[in-house]
Design an enzyme around this catalytic site. Sequence first.
Site, PDB file in Angstrom:
ATOM      1  N   ARG A  16       0.806  -1.104  -0.155  1.00 22.83           N
ATOM      2  CA  ARG A  16       0.001   0.009  -0.035  1.00 22.83           C
ATOM      3  C   ARG A  16       0.907   1.288  -0.086  1.00 22.83           C
ATOM      4  O   ARG A  16       0.318   2.236   0.399  1.00 22.83           O
ATOM      5  CB  ARG A  16      -0.981  -0.171   1.248  1.00 22.83           C
ATOM      6  CG  ARG A  16      -2.024  -1.003   1.094  1.00 22.83           C
ATOM      7  CD  ARG A  16      -3.246  -0.866   2.110  1.00 22.83           C
ATOM      8  NE  ARG A  16      -4.010  -1.979   2.321  1.00 22.83           N
ATOM      9  CZ  ARG A  16      -4.563  -2.496   3.417  1.00 22.83           C
ATOM     10  NH1 ARG A  16      -4.332  -1.827   4.394  1.00 22.83           N
ATOM     11  NH2 ARG A  16      -5.158  -3.512   3.469  1.00 22.83           N
ATOM     12  N   ARG A  37      -3.165   6.375   1.432  1.00 18.23           N
ATOM     13  CA  ARG A  37      -3.688   7.646   1.896  1.00 18.23           C
ATOM     14  C   ARG A  37      -3.036   8.274   2.812  1.00 18.23           C
ATOM     15  O   ARG A  37      -3.356   9.149   3.495  1.00 18.23           O
ATOM     16  CB  ARG A  37      -5.234   6.990   2.550  1.00 18.23           C
ATOM     17  CG  ARG A  37      -6.287   6.646   1.706  1.00 18.23           C
ATOM     18  CD  ARG A  37      -7.304   6.084   2.614  1.00 18.23           C
ATOM     19  NE  ARG A  37      -6.988   4.656   2.987  1.00 18.23           N
ATOM     20  CZ  ARG A  37      -7.720   4.071   3.634  1.00 18.23           C
ATOM     21  NH1 ARG A  37      -8.802   4.347   4.040  1.00 18.23           N
ATOM     22  NH2 ARG A  37      -7.390   2.745   4.034  1.00 18.23           N
ATOM     23  N   ARG A  86      -6.607  11.377  -5.737  1.00 14.73           N
ATOM     24  CA  ARG A  86      -7.756  10.775  -5.487  1.00 14.73           C
ATOM     25  C   ARG A  86      -9.225  11.980  -5.326  1.00 14.73           C
ATOM     26  O   ARG A  86     -10.133  11.579  -6.195  1.00 14.73           O
ATOM     27  CB  ARG A  86      -7.890   9.931  -4.059  1.00 14.73           C
ATOM     28  CG  ARG A  86      -9.364   9.532  -3.854  1.00 14.73           C
ATOM     29  CD  ARG A  86      -9.329   8.497  -2.893  1.00 14.73           C
ATOM     30  NE  ARG A  86     -10.707   8.277  -2.512  1.00 14.73           N
ATOM     31  CZ  ARG A  86     -11.117   7.055  -1.625  1.00 14.73           C
ATOM     32  NH1 ARG A  86      -9.982   6.357  -1.090  1.00 14.73           N
ATOM     33  NH2 ARG A  86     -12.285   6.870  -1.524  1.00 14.73           N
ATOM     34  N   ASP A 115      -7.167  -2.625  -7.021  1.00 15.48           N
ATOM     35  CA  ASP A 115      -7.791  -3.361  -5.810  1.00 15.48           C
ATOM     36  C   ASP A 115      -8.261  -4.691  -6.142  1.00 15.48           C
ATOM     37  O   ASP A 115      -8.264  -5.012  -7.374  1.00 15.48           O
ATOM     38  CB  ASP A 115      -9.204  -2.570  -5.650  1.00 15.48           C
ATOM     39  CG  ASP A 115      -9.703  -2.803  -4.084  1.00 15.48           C
ATOM     40  OD1 ASP A 115     -10.382  -3.695  -3.969  1.00 15.48           O
ATOM     41  OD2 ASP A 115      -9.235  -2.216  -2.991  1.00 15.48           O
ATOM     42  N   TYR A 149     -15.172 -11.653   0.627  1.00 16.99           N
ATOM     43  CA  TYR A 149     -16.018 -10.573   0.102  1.00 16.99           C
ATOM     44  C   TYR A 149     -16.951 -10.674  -0.401  1.00 16.99           C
ATOM     45  O   TYR A 149     -18.124 -10.022  -0.525  1.00 16.99           O
ATOM     46  CB  TYR A 149     -14.993  -9.545  -0.586  1.00 16.99           C
ATOM     47  CG  TYR A 149     -13.924  -9.203   0.460  1.00 16.99           C
ATOM     48  CD1 TYR A 149     -14.153  -7.814   1.232  1.00 16.99           C
ATOM     49  CD2 TYR A 149     -12.690  -9.537   0.553  1.00 16.99           C
ATOM     50  CE1 TYR A 149     -13.198  -7.202   1.928  1.00 16.99           C
ATOM     51  CE2 TYR A 149     -11.572  -9.035   1.350  1.00 16.99           C
ATOM     52  CZ  TYR A 149     -12.026  -7.781   2.009  1.00 16.99           C
ATOM     53  OH  TYR A 149     -11.083  -7.184   2.922  1.00 16.99           O
TER      54      TYR A 149
END
Length: 344
Positions: A25, A29, A38, A75, A152
């Site tokens: 990652r 963020r 973003r 993703d 998921y």
Amino acid sequence: MAPTKTILRALAGETLPTPPIWMMRQAGRYLPEYKATRAQAGDFLSLCYNPDLAAEVTLQPIRRYGFDAAILFADILLIPQALGADLWFVTGEGPRLSTITSQADFDKLGSVDNIHETLNPIYETVKILSRALPSDTTLIGFAGAPWTVATYMIAGRGTPDQGPAHALMQNDVAVFEALLDKITEATIHYLLAQIEAGAEVVKIFDSWAGSLAGDAFKKYSLEPARKITAALKAKHPNIPVIGFPREAGDGYIGFAKATGVDCVALDNSVSADWGAAHVQVDGCVQGNLASSHMVTGGQALVDETKAIVKAFSKGPHIFNLGHGITPDADPDNVQRMIDAVREN
């Protein structure tokens, strides 16, 4: 021809005086430049599917830190979407998907042959990156492992114990295994397309492998990883594969031999000394600094980084975190970690 890039050398089994380094990652963020890009994209999925902006956020940590590898910004849940599942992200809460809990739900999924219609922008991002990255920086593609992606798709969201997926496994194993097989096939197609677009390494993220035990771990984590790796190697024998069965514990032992992966990424629930003794004996390992150090910093960060480098110094090693960097990390701590690795 022997590889020259440091990560490719480590993946080929070479023990280097300074381990190459990248970070899960790393485009994310915790970086102000990521947040700005973003915002420009509008939302997370729009960023994933915009090749220019996805390439930009992939390149940002390379410019800032000079990591030895860039990992494609995408993703793991793009495959479910490409198979026809509904996918959206709730701010502050994470992904949501339409659920697969019955044969009727499974039958609504599309053909694996059609996934590229959705995923073509991802391959375009890879092509941009293969041209834009520095010549000594390795480009890593990736996908989620079938078990993790299935958890998921079955629950419709992330869950603390993957309970819905375990329930389907117990209550309707035919649907559960059909879903895993479809995800496995789609993952092979997806990763082959990434390689053909320019990915030099691919990584399979089995983030929830630790919730499988015994025969279930072998059937639903290890075996899909073996199938995917074998299919990739059949067409591209020189492309290395990294496997990450997170929190597998003793399941890490022998994972490389059983699956054919070139490197096993370790989380920080196992020590570097244990990893060197039990996993590195079979080849390259990646890891495994706790990502919490990127938040807290200080001397503990430096000391633990140096201890990990020392523990893995007798064999092939790629330095990384034991899990992805978190949004509250201090960008300065990333530089401290890199400096500690490269000062060894």
